[in-house]
Design an enzyme around this catalytic site. Structure first.
Site, short mmCIF file in Angstrom:
data_model
loop_
_atom_site.label_atom_id
_atom_site.label_comp_id
_atom_site.label_asym_id
_atom_site.label_seq_id
_atom_site.Cartn_x
_atom_site.Cartn_y
_atom_site.Cartn_z
CB THR A 1 6.39 -30.56 57.90
OG1 THR A 1 6.42 -30.58 56.48
CG2 THR A 1 6.53 -31.99 58.40
CG PHE B 1 1.44 -28.90 50.78
CD1 PHE B 1 2.05 -30.07 50.36
CD2 PHE B 1 2.26 -27.87 51.23
CE1 PHE B 1 3.43 -30.22 50.38
CE2 PHE B 1 3.63 -28.01 51.26
CZ PHE B 1 4.22 -29.18 50.85
CE LYS B 2 5.03 -29.39 53.58
NZ LYS B 2 6.09 -29.01 54.47
CG ASP B 3 -3.44 -30.25 57.34
OD1 ASP B 3 -2.80 -30.64 58.33
OD2 ASP B 3 -3.94 -29.11 57.26
CG LEU C 1 2.11 -34.94 57.83
CD1 LEU C 1 2.81 -33.63 58.15
CD2 LEU C 1 2.79 -36.09 58.57
#
Length: 497
Positions: free
Chosen positions: A146, A111-113, A116
């Protein structure tokens, strides 16, 4: 829109908040207000693709960015060559009243994509808006996901560099391989001999170290962050809660205005804080259910109003949540304290010096009116993976399974059967050994490496292994640096030497 430190000062613009990452007093930047999204505006989101939804929400906070700038950044971040599903954050129905919000369709399968892939565009725009000529040096502490998402997002972006610290023995095999095989001329990956809290504390201290800041400045670099302490990381996460609700309405899962419960597996509290921000903006939210693993410091906090790190740290099958100091909780404390930054500063000083603080019964009760919380240990997590696959033919990773188990417990305890969205934070193939154990029993993964576990998992479930995981087998290791938790400043400077 102005932004202030959660500890009481430092009024800045959105671009300044993104560029600086953290306030000079160590606080986190918070918006001066929560912009309202009316029911009529929310209804319009249902007919939009994800990129338009993102633009509509982001422009409410990023007022010193032009709409074309936001549109260009969003379209570049969420392009078809970066995400394997055109919906970007698709909803998948699990059962009659439960959906999974899949946030792992980006390049690093986590989900960090969602933030980011966008943050590098916002960062370079922010630098230009503020006349910053120095290289923007991104420092990141990661509990697993992350790090790779930041490295991938900032890799070879002109005018930036990205240095990632990860706990030496605190990430999965696939997470580590994703980081240490990263290419790019501006990326650095350093293993810390400690846990995530050690890495995160070290990075936050670097941001307030005059000596380190001076040394970086002498090298032509200015510090910024890609952790969710940076508001530029947080605000894109607000978008997918609005998007999930819009999809539920569009698909007939709910009627417009009907409240929805969101169940969020979280360690650093950024993902669920974004849901809280969405709620404050007008999203019809019933309960925000905070799901933890055995490191259940947040569960205890919502139960007692006391935040205490005086507890054993456990390494679990959901390593991205192996955290005892949840940095983004500070932003929620700012709201619980009626935006009294001085009081938040006192609590944070107590946490640093004594390892605990108490918000009192009245504020605890206010928090419990919005949040519920629960946790699942490793045995329950693996059992949930197996049960969900057998009952619903849905394969989930360990973090998502924690949320699924917590939701079951919540429903049994409260009899609340409201529509619920489980936030699915990672591909099951990032934790293939544990997911395989959940599906086929603990002995199924014995003596198998991550790739063999992935192959067996694909064979048993029919869920395709992502190309990114397959490619890892043949990628060369490019990063081997390590340091003690007390030597992180020297490690950064050595990386640039």
């Amino acid at each position: 829109m102005s932004f202030f430190s959660s500890r009481g000062g430092s009024c800045v613009t959105a671009s300044q908040a993104i560029l600086r990452g953290i306030a000079p007093d160590g606080g986190l930047y918070v918006p001066a207000m929560f912009p309202a999204v009316s029911p009529a505006k929310l209804a319009k989101l249902s007919g939009m693709p994800y990129t338009q939804r993102a633009t509509e929400i982001l422009k409410l906070y990023l007022e010193d960015f032009s709409i074309p700038e936001i549109e260009n950044a969003v379209n570049a971040a969420y392009s078809a060559d970066r995400f394997d599903d055109e919906r970007i954050a698709p909803l998948k129905k699990i059962d009659g009243s439960t959906w999974s919000l899949e946030l792992f369709h980006g390049p690093t399968l986590a989900f960090k994509d969602m933030a980011l892939q966008l943050l590098p565009h916002l960062t370079t725009l922010s630098a230009r808006k503020n006349g910053e000529q120095r290289e923007v040096s991104i420092l990141v502490a990661t509990s697993g996901d992350t790090g790779k998402a930041a490295l991938e997002g900032f890799r070879d972006v002109p005018g930036t560099s990205c240095t990632v610290f990860y706990p030496m023995d605190g990430v999965s095999s696939v997470q580590k391989l994703q980081m240490v095989t990263t290419g790019g001329s501006n990326t650095h990956v350093i293993a810390v001999n400690g846990n995530f809290d050690d890495a995160q504390t070290g990075v936050k201290e670097l941001f307030t170290s005059d000596e380190f800041i001076s040394a970086m400045n002498d090298g032509g670099r200015v510090l910024s962050s890609a952790n969710s302490i940076n508001f530029g990381r947080l605000v894109p996460q607000v978008v997918y809660y609005f998007s999930a609700y819009a999809d539920l309405v569009a698909e007939g899962g709910i009627v417009a205005g009907e409240p929805v419960n969101f169940v969020v597996p979280t360690g650093n509290f950024g993902d669920i804080l974004a849901a809280y921000y969405a709620r404050e903006m007008g999203l019809p939210v019933g309960k925000l259910i905070c799901a933890s693993n055995r490191n259940n410091v947040l569960t205890d906090f919502f139960e007692t109003g006391i935040y205490s790190t005086h507890r054993t740290f456990f390494k679990t099958s959901s390593p991205s949540m192996d955290i005892l100091i949840s940095s983004n909780l500070e932003r929620l404390l700012f709201e619980a304290a009626d935006r009294n930054g001085d009081l938040v500063g006192v609590w944070m000083k107590q946490l640093k010096e004594c390892g605990s603080y108490s918000v009192g019964d009245q504020r605890r009760d206010w928090l419990r009116g919005i949040f519920d919380a629960g946790f699942a240990d490793d045995r329950e997590t693996l059992q949930e993976i197996g049960e969900r696959f057998r009952q619903d033919h849905y394969l989930m990773d360990t973090h998502t399974a924690v949320a699924s188990k917590v939701l079951r417990d919540y429903r049994a305890r409260t009899a609340d059967t409201s529509p619920a969205v489980i936030v699915s934070t990672a591909s099951p193939y990032k934790f293939a050994a544990d997911v395989l154990a959940g599906v086929a029993g603990t002995r199924a993964a014995e003596a198998l490496d991550a790739f063999a576990c992935s192959e067996k998992l694909e064979e048993l479930t029919g869920v395709p292994m992502p190309a990114q995981v397959k490619a890892l087998r043949d990628l060369p290791v490019r990063h081997t640096a390590s340091c003690e938790k007390t030597d992180m400043a020297a490690a950064v400077l050595n990386a640039f030497a």
